[in-house]
Design an enzyme around this catalytic site. Structure first.
Site, PDB file in Angstrom:
ATOM      1  N   LYS A   5       0.875  -1.114  -0.057  1.00 52.89           N
ATOM      2  CA  LYS A   5       0.265   0.098   0.030  1.00 52.89           C
ATOM      3  C   LYS A   5       0.788   1.427  -0.027  1.00 52.89           C
ATOM      4  O   LYS A   5       0.536   2.127  -0.781  1.00 52.89           O
ATOM      5  CB  LYS A   5      -0.952  -0.004   0.961  1.00 52.89           C
ATOM      6  CG  LYS A   5      -2.035  -1.184   1.179  1.00 52.89           C
ATOM      7  CD  LYS A   5      -2.824  -1.044   2.353  1.00 52.89           C
ATOM      8  CE  LYS A   5      -2.070  -1.353   3.888  1.00 52.89           C
ATOM      9  NZ  LYS A   5      -1.310  -2.644   3.931  1.00 52.89           N
ATOM     10  N   GLU A   9      -2.248   4.889   5.730  1.00 53.08           N
ATOM     11  CA  GLU A   9      -2.712   4.362   7.058  1.00 53.08           C
ATOM     12  C   GLU A   9      -3.891   4.896   7.250  1.00 53.08           C
ATOM     13  O   GLU A   9      -4.393   5.149   8.635  1.00 53.08           O
ATOM     14  CB  GLU A   9      -1.848   4.521   8.297  1.00 53.08           C
ATOM     15  CG  GLU A   9      -0.559   3.904   7.736  1.00 53.08           C
ATOM     16  CD  GLU A   9      -0.140   2.581   7.910  1.00 53.08           C
ATOM     17  OE1 GLU A   9      -1.326   1.739   7.970  1.00 53.08           O
ATOM     18  OE2 GLU A   9       0.790   1.973   7.850  1.00 53.08           O
ATOM     19  N   CYS A  58      -5.417 -20.346   7.610  1.00 57.04           N
ATOM     20  CA  CYS A  58      -4.227 -20.343   8.569  1.00 57.04           C
ATOM     21  C   CYS A  58      -4.682 -19.322   9.794  1.00 57.04           C
ATOM     22  O   CYS A  58      -4.042 -19.611  10.873  1.00 57.04           O
ATOM     23  CB  CYS A  58      -2.974 -19.459   7.799  1.00 57.04           C
ATOM     24  SG  CYS A  58      -2.177 -20.780   6.642  1.00 57.04           S
TER      25      CYS A  58
END
Length: 217
Positions: A15, A107, A207
């Protein structure tokens, strides 16, 4: 009409790298951009840092209580003043003066919902495209408030993909403290800044459930 874009993905999906590349692409064409990130993201201080080693100082930090649109307006005015100064002695008419081409937010999950609303107003009312980058969910698979609001109101949603250790597409961000998986704690813990060394691993659902014993929150 300018639009609000939300580009999201699990950690390590590139990102910040994509944001810095977007900034470079604009500037290569002679256009100005503004970069910002939430103040709570203390990793890198006032810089956007890619895990590939590329970094850049932001134009402004966004405190949790800040009026994001007012901050943008202040820095947009600065860009215009700098552009006018650079054009002396032949300034262009005010209606055609160079302007901010795009606001880039890193963010974005750490923004407050009201600040995300400001991003939409910047795009729609001020006519400046906004591209926000962030993750959807925390280590307990719950949405961050900023991400939840972006998913609700952004004009465009784009997933940036990365893979789990098993090779499947990663969806979740598991937290490790001292190398051990944990599934309780505060929503925000910036990686690598804790004495216990908080880190994260991007994982697929299979997972993640295996490590959490089937727990999702």
């Amino acid at each position: 009409m300018a639009k609000l874009y939300f580009r999201y993905g699990a950690m390590n999906s590139g990102k910040s790298t994509a944001l810095l590349q977007a900034a470079y692409n604009y500037e290569e064409r002679g256009q100005r951009v503004l970069l910002a990130k939430p103040e709570i993201d203390t990793k890198g201080a006032d810089k956007i840092a890619s895990r590939l080693g590329v970094e850049r100082t932001v134009d402004f930090l966004v405190a949790p209580e800040a009026d994001l649109r007012a901050l943008f307006t202040t820095h947009r005015a600065r860009v215009r003043r700098e552009s006018d100064s650079a054009l002396i002695p032949d300034p262009v008419p005010s209606g055609s003066r160079p302007d901010v081409a795009c606001l880039l937010i890193d963010e974005a999950q750490f923004l407050m919902p009201a600040q995300v609303d400001d991003l939409l107003r910047i795009a729609v009312n001020d006519g400046i495209p906004v591209i926000a980058y962030g993750i959807r969910t925390d280590f307990q698979t719950s949405a961050f408030p900023g991400s939840a609001r972006l998913l609700e109101i952004a004009h465009s949603l784009e997933e940036l993909k990365t893979i789990c250790r098993c090779g499947s597409k990663a969806l979740f961000n598991a937290r490790l403290v001292g190398g051990r998986f944990v599934f309780d704690g505060d929503q925000v813990a910036i990686d690598e800044l804790s004495p216990d060394r908080v880190t994260y691993e991007s994982m697929c659902a299979d997972c993640y459930l295996s490590e959490s014993g089937g727990r999702l929150r």
